[in-house]
Design a protein around this motif. Structure first.
Motif, short mmCIF file in Angstrom:
data_model
loop_
_atom_site.label_atom_id
_atom_site.label_comp_id
_atom_site.label_asym_id
_atom_site.label_seq_id
_atom_site.Cartn_x
_atom_site.Cartn_y
_atom_site.Cartn_z
N THR A 136 7.04 4.13 38.36
CA THR A 136 7.23 4.43 36.94
C THR A 136 8.02 5.73 36.81
O THR A 136 7.60 6.77 37.33
CB THR A 136 5.89 4.58 36.21
N PHE A 137 9.17 5.66 36.15
CA PHE A 137 9.99 6.84 35.87
C PHE A 137 9.85 7.18 34.40
O PHE A 137 9.87 6.30 33.54
CB PHE A 137 11.47 6.58 36.18
N VAL A 138 9.73 8.47 34.11
CA VAL A 138 9.69 8.92 32.72
C VAL A 138 10.79 9.97 32.54
O VAL A 138 10.79 10.99 33.24
CB VAL A 138 8.33 9.51 32.34
N LEU A 139 11.72 9.70 31.64
CA LEU A 139 12.85 10.58 31.38
C LEU A 139 12.67 11.20 29.99
O LEU A 139 12.40 10.48 29.02
CB LEU A 139 14.15 9.79 31.44
N PHE A 140 12.84 12.51 29.89
CA PHE A 140 12.69 13.22 28.63
C PHE A 140 14.04 13.77 28.20
O PHE A 140 14.65 14.57 28.93
CB PHE A 140 11.69 14.38 28.78
N LEU A 141 14.51 13.37 27.01
CA LEU A 141 15.76 13.89 26.45
C LEU A 141 15.46 14.87 25.31
O LEU A 141 14.55 14.62 24.51
CB LEU A 141 16.64 12.76 25.91
N ASP A 142 16.22 15.93 25.25
CA ASP A 142 16.09 16.90 24.18
C ASP A 142 16.71 16.33 22.91
O ASP A 142 17.86 15.89 22.92
CB ASP A 142 16.79 18.21 24.57
N ARG A 143 15.99 16.35 21.81
CA ARG A 143 16.49 15.76 20.57
C ARG A 143 17.63 16.56 19.98
O ARG A 143 18.44 16.04 19.20
CB ARG A 143 15.36 15.64 19.55
N SER A 144 17.74 17.85 20.34
CA SER A 144 18.77 18.68 19.73
C SER A 144 20.16 18.44 20.32
O SER A 144 21.16 18.56 19.61
CB SER A 144 18.41 20.17 19.88
N ASP A 145 20.25 18.12 21.61
CA ASP A 145 21.56 17.94 22.23
C ASP A 145 21.69 16.66 23.07
O ASP A 145 22.76 16.37 23.60
CB ASP A 145 21.91 19.15 23.11
N GLY A 146 20.61 15.88 23.20
CA GLY A 146 20.68 14.63 23.93
C GLY A 146 20.70 14.77 25.44
O GLY A 146 20.88 13.78 26.15
N MET A 147 20.49 15.96 25.98
CA MET A 147 20.53 16.17 27.42
C MET A 147 19.14 16.03 28.03
O MET A 147 18.14 16.40 27.42
CB MET A 147 21.09 17.56 27.74
N PRO A 148 19.06 15.49 29.28
CA PRO A 148 17.77 15.40 29.96
C PRO A 148 17.17 16.78 30.20
O PRO A 148 17.88 17.74 30.51
CB PRO A 148 18.13 14.73 31.30
N ARG A 149 15.87 16.87 30.04
CA ARG A 149 15.16 18.12 30.33
C ARG A 149 14.15 17.94 31.47
O ARG A 149 13.81 18.90 32.15
CB ARG A 149 14.41 18.61 29.08
N LYS A 150 13.68 16.69 31.66
CA LYS A 150 12.67 16.48 32.69
C LYS A 150 12.68 15.02 33.13
O LYS A 150 13.01 14.13 32.35
CB LYS A 150 11.28 16.86 32.14
N LEU A 151 12.30 14.81 34.38
CA LEU A 151 12.16 13.46 34.93
C LEU A 151 10.96 13.46 35.86
O LEU A 151 10.79 14.38 36.66
CB LEU A 151 13.42 13.05 35.71
N THR A 152 10.12 12.44 35.75
CA THR A 152 9.00 12.29 36.68
C THR A 152 9.02 10.89 37.26
O THR A 152 9.47 9.94 36.61
CB THR A 152 7.64 12.53 36.00
N ALA A 153 8.56 10.76 38.50
CA ALA A 153 8.43 9.46 39.15
C ALA A 153 7.03 9.37 39.73
O ALA A 153 6.57 10.30 40.40
CB ALA A 153 9.47 9.30 40.26
N SER A 154 6.34 8.28 39.43
CA SER A 154 4.96 8.14 39.90
C SER A 154 4.72 6.74 40.45
O SER A 154 5.43 5.78 40.11
CB SER A 154 3.97 8.43 38.76
N ARG A 155 3.73 6.66 41.30
CA ARG A 155 3.33 5.39 41.88
C ARG A 155 1.81 5.36 41.96
O ARG A 155 1.20 6.32 42.43
CB ARG A 155 3.95 5.22 43.28
N SER A 156 1.22 4.28 41.46
CA SER A 156 -0.24 4.17 41.40
C SER A 156 -0.86 5.36 40.66
O SER A 156 -1.93 5.85 41.03
CB SER A 156 -0.82 4.08 42.82
N GLY A 157 -0.14 5.81 39.64
CA GLY A 157 -0.67 6.88 38.81
C GLY A 157 -0.47 8.28 39.37
O GLY A 157 -0.87 9.26 38.73
N ARG A 158 0.15 8.40 40.54
CA ARG A 158 0.34 9.72 41.16
C ARG A 158 1.81 10.08 41.15
O ARG A 158 2.65 9.32 41.62
CB ARG A 158 -0.19 9.72 42.60
N VAL A 159 2.13 11.26 40.63
CA VAL A 159 3.52 11.73 40.57
C VAL A 159 3.96 12.17 41.96
O VAL A 159 3.30 12.99 42.60
CB VAL A 159 3.65 12.90 39.58
N PHE A 160 5.08 11.60 42.45
CA PHE A 160 5.59 12.01 43.76
C PHE A 160 6.94 12.72 43.65
O PHE A 160 7.45 13.25 44.65
CB PHE A 160 5.70 10.81 44.70
N LEU A 161 7.53 12.75 42.45
CA LEU A 161 8.80 13.44 42.27
C LEU A 161 8.88 13.98 40.85
O LEU A 161 8.58 13.27 39.89
CB LEU A 161 9.97 12.48 42.52
#
Length: 256
Positions: free
Chosen positions: A174-199
């Motif tokens: 599961t990847f979760v990407l966060f974009l800033d609403r003010s400029d549309g640029m990514p601010r954060k990305l997480t990758a998890s497997r079985s509920g545990r974030v590995f990246l």
């Protein structure tokens, strides 16, 4: 407003017309809010891709582990999503390591450790993950400031006051990407497997470059391995072209 008061203030035909207009407006607004995250992602990505310009820069890279910390200088050259190269240097310009993606070929060279790996990008991903904790092609996309993700289905989206969150399901990851609403640029990305974030990745200190924005401070961490990579970029400099051979790997160690 209760119907009795509404009826007293407006003649019946006017009330019907106004009520119809309000209902249509509410429905349109609801559709707008429901469609907004998908449109925002598409438009932000389009603006980013249109602003891509070949560049080169220098900076500092800090790799932190459970019982060590290494800080080195680097030079970075970027021509396209398929052509990127980074060279790490030590005192007196000593080459510590180099890595590049050249079309479908990726390679990693660490002369002092006798490490030399090359192959198809997909094959190199597993080796890079083994040595560094993250895949090599994802590393270069991360440096560019926009980790490109694909999914079998459209990502689930939600929004708050400052960020729009996109959740991608890729197999068991599961990847979760966060974009800033003010400029549309990514601010954060997480990758998890079985509920545990590995990246985890974060993008900060965005500055204008060409027709768009690029982050100049980045962090990439592998929590399970207790590894954290912090990168600070100097000003980006436009580059018209690079020598074709710059994306090719060195010959590597000679067999004994």
């Amino acid at each position: 407003m209760p119907y009795r008061l509404w009826n007293n203030f407006l003649p019946r035909p006017a009330a019907v017309i106004l009520a119809t207009a309000l209902l249509i407006g509410c429905a349109h607004q609801k559709r707008h809010l429901m469609d907004y995250p998908a449109r925002f992602l598409e438009e932000s990505r389009r603006r980013f891709e249109e602003s891509r310009t070949p560049y080169q820069t220098t900076g500092r890279l800090s790799l932190n582990g459970p019982d060590f910390r290494r800080v080195v200088d680097f030079s970075l050259r970027w021509e396209s999503p398929a052509r990127s190269r980074i060279d790490l240097t030590g005192p007196l310009g000593l080459n510590l390591a180099s890595a590049a993606v050249g079309d479908t070929l990726a390679w990693l060279s660490v002369p002092l450790a006798g490490i030399f790996l090359k192959g198809a990008t997909a094959a190199m991903d597993s080796e890079s993950t083994k040595w560094l904790g993250f895949p090599v092609d994802a590393f270069f996309m991360y440096l560019e400031g926009w980790p490109r993700l694909t999914a079998e289905m459209a990502p689930k989206a939600s929004a708050n006051k400052s960020l729009v969150e996109y959740c991608y399901e890729l197999g068991d990851t599961t990847f979760v990407l966060f974009l800033d609403r003010s400029d549309g640029m990514p601010r954060k990305l997480t990758a998890s497997r079985s509920g545990r974030v590995f990246l985890e990745a974060s993008f900060a200190e965005h500055r204008r470059f060409g027709n768009g924005l690029r982050p100049h401070r980045l962090t990439l961490s592998a929590p399970g391995r207790e590894l954290k990579l912090e990168i600070e970029l100097d000003e980006l400099r436009p580059a018209k072209n690079f020598p074709p051979g710059i994306w090719l790997p060195p010959e590597g160690p000679k067999p004994e």
